[in-house]
Write a protein that holds these residues in place. Structure first.
Motif, PDB file in Angstrom:
ATOM      1  N   ASP A   1       2.012  -6.931  -4.250  1.00  0.00           N
ATOM      2  CA  ASP A   1       3.087  -6.826  -5.232  1.00  0.00           C
ATOM      3  C   ASP A   1       4.432  -7.301  -4.692  1.00  0.00           C
ATOM      4  O   ASP A   1       5.166  -8.007  -5.366  1.00  0.00           O
ATOM      5  CB  ASP A   1       3.241  -5.369  -5.692  1.00  0.00           C
ATOM      6  N   ILE A   2       4.763  -6.846  -3.482  1.00  0.00           N
ATOM      7  CA  ILE A   2       6.115  -7.095  -2.980  1.00  0.00           C
ATOM      8  C   ILE A   2       6.096  -7.505  -1.512  1.00  0.00           C
ATOM      9  O   ILE A   2       5.103  -7.334  -0.816  1.00  0.00           O
ATOM     10  CB  ILE A   2       7.024  -5.847  -3.143  1.00  0.00           C
ATOM     11  N   SER A   3       7.232  -8.037  -1.081  1.00  0.00           N
ATOM     12  CA  SER A   3       7.387  -8.477   0.301  1.00  0.00           C
ATOM     13  C   SER A   3       8.794  -8.102   0.738  1.00  0.00           C
ATOM     14  O   SER A   3       9.701  -8.011  -0.091  1.00  0.00           O
ATOM     15  CB  SER A   3       7.223 -10.004   0.349  1.00  0.00           C
TER      16      SER A   3
ATOM     17  N   ASP B   1       3.158  -2.000  -4.567  1.00  0.00           N
ATOM     18  CA  ASP B   1       4.324  -1.346  -5.183  1.00  0.00           C
ATOM     19  C   ASP B   1       4.485   0.093  -4.727  1.00  0.00           C
ATOM     20  O   ASP B   1       5.595   0.577  -4.524  1.00  0.00           O
ATOM     21  CB  ASP B   1       4.128  -1.327  -6.716  1.00  0.00           C
TER      22      ASP B   1
ATOM     23  N   MET C   1       6.603   0.806  -1.738  1.00  0.00           N
ATOM     24  CA  MET C   1       7.902   0.127  -1.750  1.00  0.00           C
ATOM     25  C   MET C   1       8.978   0.862  -0.947  1.00  0.00           C
ATOM     26  O   MET C   1       9.698   0.247  -0.165  1.00  0.00           O
ATOM     27  CB  MET C   1       8.366  -0.055  -3.190  1.00  0.00           C
ATOM     28  N   ARG C   2       9.093   2.149  -1.142  1.00  0.00           N
ATOM     29  CA  ARG C   2      10.186   2.867  -0.477  1.00  0.00           C
ATOM     30  C   ARG C   2       9.901   3.173   0.982  1.00  0.00           C
ATOM     31  O   ARG C   2      10.741   3.726   1.681  1.00  0.00           O
ATOM     32  CB  ARG C   2      10.543   4.131  -1.265  1.00  0.00           C
TER      33      ARG C   2
ATOM     34  N   ILE D   1      15.404  -6.053   1.924  1.00  0.00           N
ATOM     35  CA  ILE D   1      14.718  -6.445   0.692  1.00  0.00           C
ATOM     36  C   ILE D   1      15.775  -6.961  -0.287  1.00  0.00           C
ATOM     37  O   ILE D   1      16.846  -6.366  -0.429  1.00  0.00           O
ATOM     38  CB  ILE D   1      13.967  -5.246   0.059  1.00  0.00           C
ATOM     39  N   VAL D   2      15.456  -8.073  -0.935  1.00  0.00           N
ATOM     40  CA  VAL D   2      16.361  -8.634  -1.942  1.00  0.00           C
ATOM     41  C   VAL D   2      15.779  -8.374  -3.328  1.00  0.00           C
ATOM     42  O   VAL D   2      14.571  -8.518  -3.538  1.00  0.00           O
ATOM     43  CB  VAL D   2      16.554 -10.150  -1.713  1.00  0.00           C
ATOM     44  N   GLY D   3      16.639  -7.973  -4.247  1.00  0.00           N
ATOM     45  CA  GLY D   3      16.206  -7.727  -5.612  1.00  0.00           C
ATOM     46  C   GLY D   3      17.048  -8.494  -6.616  1.00  0.00           C
ATOM     47  O   GLY D   3      18.165  -8.933  -6.318  1.00  0.00           O
TER      48      GLY D   3
ATOM     49  N   THR E   1      18.822  -4.799  -1.696  1.00  0.00           N
ATOM     50  CA  THR E   1      18.601  -3.580  -2.468  1.00  0.00           C
ATOM     51  C   THR E   1      17.731  -2.572  -1.720  1.00  0.00           C
ATOM     52  O   THR E   1      17.257  -2.866  -0.620  1.00  0.00           O
ATOM     53  CB  THR E   1      18.008  -3.918  -3.855  1.00  0.00           C
ATOM     54  N   LEU E   2      17.551  -1.409  -2.334  1.00  0.00           N
ATOM     55  CA  LEU E   2      16.780  -0.305  -1.755  1.00  0.00           C
ATOM     56  C   LEU E   2      17.274   0.028  -0.354  1.00  0.00           C
ATOM     57  O   LEU E   2      16.509   0.319   0.551  1.00  0.00           O
ATOM     58  CB  LEU E   2      15.284  -0.659  -1.736  1.00  0.00           C
TER      59      LEU E   2
ATOM     60  N   ALA F   1      15.910   6.466   9.075  1.00  0.00           N
ATOM     61  CA  ALA F   1      15.556   5.197   8.436  1.00  0.00           C
ATOM     62  C   ALA F   1      14.070   4.888   8.613  1.00  0.00           C
ATOM     63  O   ALA F   1      13.417   5.438   9.494  1.00  0.00           O
ATOM     64  CB  ALA F   1      16.392   4.070   9.029  1.00  0.00           C
TER      65      ALA F   1
ATOM     66  N   SER G   1      12.915   2.188   9.690  1.00  0.00           N
ATOM     67  CA  SER G   1      12.778   1.370  10.894  1.00  0.00           C
ATOM     68  C   SER G   1      14.168   1.163  11.463  1.00  0.00           C
ATOM     69  O   SER G   1      15.166   1.446  10.809  1.00  0.00           O
ATOM     70  CB  SER G   1      12.168   0.018  10.526  1.00  0.00           C
TER      71      SER G   1
END
Lengths: 454, 499
Positions: A130-132, A289, A292-293, A299-301, A315-316, A328, A330
């Motif tokens: 879903d995401i990267s 997904d 995600m958090r 991360i760019v949104g 974002t995020l 955090a 990481s």
């Protein structure tokens, strides 16, 4: 102070500026530094200045005067000699990209944010996930970050399993991170066929608390493994299935998502980035997904600006170190942005058909080389029953170091040494049939010379 | 920079049938991937863009016109050391021989590449006052993690496994506590005094309380307020007496080039950001390089691979070798190969271009520039801590708080005038922090022009606060909706299509 091209300060400037700040000399600006720790007169052991011409002379002659050679590359093992388009090299050299910082000020950083969004979309598409994130240091650290992510995701983790068929250079980074982070890594032995040992995994799963499993595709030995059933086995105890993939092969090979992976990581250097003695490359990380958090890194949104225009933004950030500090996901606070741009431009040029062709040509060249090596009678495929992509292991009864040196003297990089009896060769679309002929000829010469001496 | 948003995504330029590559076409291959069992192949081709070459060139060129780099204008971003990235360094790093070198080539075919690597290690050791340096880490935070692993490895080797607490000042960069946590260390915060320096009394108390649990202390010096810690040697003595090691966060090393060295201040381990202090470009967030130096006695803990030199018999020439073996002393490995070699070449070229005579002026000139800006802006901007700063200065927003104009507003208004904004809302010690780092690359004229604009913005805040509060006005986009981005995350083009 003599005038110097990177210092714009004239004697007048210095005087006026010192006057403004109320100091008599530059040394006065360091009056607050205790005497005992100050350098009295610069550095004792530092070279004299070189001119641009000195630098050019040194680097222009590095191959002849310094025994530094670009070899015809038949090696891989995590670093691949793929075609690097002139366009990609030209775009990453644009100073607007090159000399910018992390895109904190979105209003004047749409260029960077925009290409990272494209990069994330392409990585998601290649992996099927879903995401990267916006990229990471390299494939090895991305794998280590995925292991930490799996560990932190589990309720009562006991271990993370890593298949011994994963590149040992990646595994030792995983082991290092795991050791200090307090993660128990169970290394699953490889089968005699060079694949992940399913029985060993089942034994680990029977103990419970397996937070994740890391496998590699194609694996370290070049084998395209069959991961059927692994995802279900992991998910049955809420463990995460992590595939380290070579993105260059994903124009053809089954995607991590199709194998049921929760996280895909890997080294993106194979996407048109020159080898440059092993770095910089770019680590990638994609996930579902649901995770995600927990995803580390930038991360760019997509969002809107005050004028209603579509635009992009970091974002995020509530996951990140500058907000969360020790809580955090990481400590990573940058990405390999410019190298992500390299990969993005490469993929934009290649498209689905180009990436497929790269895969086909690499596959064909590697298989032809394997046929030719076996035909010499001095090599045997180490894993003859297993399918491979563009890298393969052969057993060789002679001295592998001596063979590699012999080939290197003649301009060829004859694979990498896996152990005292095994060499791993690689071919990409960059290799020509003539180069395959020549490599095989050189190897034959070496064996003849050896036999003549014996 | 183009003031109009370009805005298209490469996927939106795609048209089936177009290609942007030239590859050999093997009409009769002896092997094709159709030999692979079908279940090992992907079901459908990836939806990558299909574009001709010029379309791709124009697309990314247009995107670059919506971006701002050091070459475009003044970039006073505090703590980031946005100095000039010399063009010759790029030319050197693009060397075709090195670009085509594989990291696992036989060492006899890469002596020049290893010699550069070795020399860079030695130069960094000299500049930091450390005994040995590893170039493996890929970034500053990666260097921090590596340095902390050195500390943990050292304590382990001494059998002191209970040393798991890392002391970190509350003014530290966020990466410090995050790196400590990733390294399995527990963070203990040390308070700052009102003047921004470490509260040595509090440190004493913490050291007494924690005793044999102290792994060490992480410090930035000059600290994140740009202030030199005057009691640094006392602090180092206290931490050492408690059995801890001192870690130097090299983020602010630029201030000290030519003036003092972490090793001489009592630090045992330090990282260096080649992308700050040694002028390699930041690349929009990377690749960087974060070498780590250690004092004598800790070198065996450094990660593998290491590059070593040995004397050839019967000559003065050195032969360079790669030590890549796991042994009992090393902390392990933190990357697949040697690190970001291409970045190292740029730093190598930069250091040699400066040479001994010029490199010693970097810190003093950077410090002069920062103090000049500080002195000339403290009429309109609130200076919370008086006295000398080093390479950067921190204001706490406008002096006149009645206008309602915030630090964020000022940052955004600066974009209208063609400047990158300073670092804002860091350090966390002040509510309206505005951190300016001008670097030694900038001329008096550039600083004067920036100072004039800062004064003009202060005047605008008094006369027409709404103008500042709604800035930026002339950038390709207006202020972005961060909340929308985080509340309804759209992280790929495919998610955007569905949204």
């Amino acid at each position: 102070m003599e005038p110097f091209k990177y210092f714009p300060h004239t004697a007048d400037d210095l005087q006026a500026m010192l006057h403004t700040v109320g100091a008599a000399s530059l040394a006065d600006l360091f009056a607050d530094v205790p005497e005992g720790v100050r350098l009295s007169d610069g550095y004792a052991d530092f070279p004299e200045a070189w001119t641009d011409s000195d630098l050019r002379r040194f680097f222009d002659s590095i191959d002849t005067s310094w025994d530094t050679r670009r070899l015809v590359c038949f090696a891989g093992a995590g670093c691949y000699d793929h075609y690097s388009p002139a366009v990609a090299q030209n775009i990453v050299a644009r100073s607007e990209f090159l000399t910018s910082y992390t895109p904190y000020q979105a209003e004047i950083s749409q260029g960077t944010l925009h290409y990272i969004f494209e990069y994330q979309s392409m990585i998601a598409e290649l992996t099927g996930l879903d995401i990267s994130n916006a990229s990471m240091y390299d494939g090895a650290t991305a794998t280590a970050e995925a292991v930490m992510m799996a560990w932190n995701n589990a309720k009562r983790p006991r271990s993370v399993c890593v298949s011994a068929t994963v590149d040992p250079r990646m595994r030792r980074v995983v082991d290092t991170y795991a050791h200090y982070h307090g993660i128990d890594v169970t290394t699953l032995p490889a089968t005699a066929e060079g694949t992940t040992d399913r029985a060993a995994l089942d034994a680990a799963l029977a103990q419970g608390g397996v937070a994740g499993l890391v496998v590699q595709q194609p694996n370290y030995y070049g084998i395209v493994e069959d991961f059927t059933g692994l995802a279900d086995a992991l998910h049955a105890q809420k463990g995460l299935f992590i595939i380290n993939a070579n993105p260059s092969d994903l124009g053809i090979l089954r995607t991590p998502a199709e194998w049921g992976a929760d996280i895909a990581v890997g080294e993106g250097q194979s996407l048109g980035i020159p080898m440059t003695f092993g770095g910089p490359g770019v680590g990638f990380m994609a996930c579902t997904d649901k995770l995600m958090r927990k995803l580390p890194g930038r991360i760019v949104g997509q969002t809107l600006d005050s004028r209603g225009q579509r635009c992009f933004v970091l974002t995020l950030q509530a996951r990140e170190q500058h907000i969360r500090r020790q809580k955090a996901t990481s400590n990573i606070c940058s990405n390999q942005s410019l190298m992500a741009l390299y990969a993005t431009v490469y993929l934009a040029l290649m498209g689905p058909s180009g990436l497929r062709q790269v895969g086909e040509l690499s596959y064909a060249m590697a298989h032809t080389l394997a046929d030719r090596l076996v035909a010499t009678g001095h090599f045997r495929l180490s894993y003859p029953t297993q399918p491979f992509f563009n890298e393969f292991c052969v057993d060789f009864s002679g001295d592998i170091d001596a063979l590699r040196s012999y080939c290197a003297e003649r301009g060829y990089l004859a694979g990498v040494k896996v152990n005292s009896a095994t060499i791993m060769f690689c071919a990409t679309e960059q290799r020509t049939p003539q180069e395959v002929d020549e490599l095989v000829d050189i190897i034959n010469d070496y064996i003849k010379e050896k036999e003549a001496k014996a | 920079m183009n003031k109009t948003l370009y805005g298209k995504l490469v996927f939106e330029l795609s048209k089936p049938g177009r290609v942007g590559y030239s590859l050999p076409n093997d009409a009769n291959p002896a092997h094709t991937t159709s030999e692979l069992p079908p279940h090992l192949r992907r079901a459908a081709a990836p939806r990558l863009p299909e574009c001709d070459e010029l379309t791709v060139v124009r697309h990314y060129t247009n995107l670059s016109h919506n971006n701002f780099g050091v070459n475009d204008g003044f970039y006073p971003l505090g703590s980031c050391t946005m100095k000039y990235n010399p063009v010759i360094d790029e030319e050197i790093a693009a060397n075709k021989t090195i670009a085509g070198m594989h990291p696992l080539q036989p060492v006899e075919t890469c002596q020049g590449a290893l010699a550069i690597y070795y020399d860079l290690q030695r130069m960094l050791a000299e500049l930091t006052g450390m005994a040995e340096v590893t170039l493996n880490p890929c970034a500053g935070a990666h260097g921090e993690l590596t340095g902390l692993m050195v500390i943990r490895r050292h304590h382990e080797a001494q059998g002191q496994t209970s040393r798991t607490k890392m002391l970190i000042p509350d003014s530290a960069h966020g990466t410090n506590p995050a790196s400590a946590a990733v390294c399995g260390l527990e963070v203990v915060e040390v308070r700052s005094l009102p003047d921004g320096t470490v509260d040595v009394g509090h440190l004493r108390q913490l050291l007494d309380d924690l005793g044999p649990q102290v792994a060490g202390m992480m410090m930035t010096n000059p600290n994140t307020l740009g202030i030199f810690e005057p009691r640094i040697t006392d602090i180092a003595d206290m931490v050492h007496a408690a059995g801890g090691l001192m870690y130097y966060d090299g983020a602010n090393l630029n201030a000290l080039l030519g003036e003092c060295r972490p090793g001489d201040m009592g630090f045992d381990v330090c990282h260096i950001n080649l992308h700050k202090t040694f002028a390699t470009p930041h690349g929009g967030g990377g690749p960087g390089s974060g070498p780590v130096g250690v004092r004598l006695g800790l070198e065996a803990c450094l990660p593998k691979p290491r590059v070593r030199a040995c004397k050839l018999p019967e000559s003065d020439d050195l032969f360079f070798q790669v030590d890549d073996l796991a042994d009992d002393s090393t902390l392990g490995s933190i990357g697949a190969f040697f690190g970001n070699y291409g970045v190292m070449l740029k730093a190598f070229a930069y250091m040699l271009t400066l040479g001994a005579d010029n490199i010693k002026h970097v810190g003093p000139l950077a410090t002069l520039n920062a103090n000049y800006v500080k002195q000339r802006l403290c009429d309109d901007y609130l200076l919370p801590i008086a006295g000398l700063c080093k390479h950067e200065c921190v204001f706490d927003g406008l002096r006149d708080k009645s206008t309602g104009v915030t630090t964020l507003d000022i940052a955004k208004r600066l974009l209208d005038y063609g400047y990158h904004a300073p670092t804002i809302y860091f350090p966390l010690l002040f509510h309206e922090a505005l951190m300016i780092e001008p670097t030694e690359s900038e001329s008096r004229e550039t600083l004067d022009a920036f100072i004039d604009i800062m004064h003009r913005i202060a005047e605008e805040a008094r006369q027409d606060p709404q103008l500042v509060k709604t800035a930026p006005h002339t950038t390709p986009i207006g202020r972005v909706d961060d909340v929308l981005a985080a509340k309804h995350p759209i992280l790929t083009y495919w998610q955007a299509l569905k949204a």
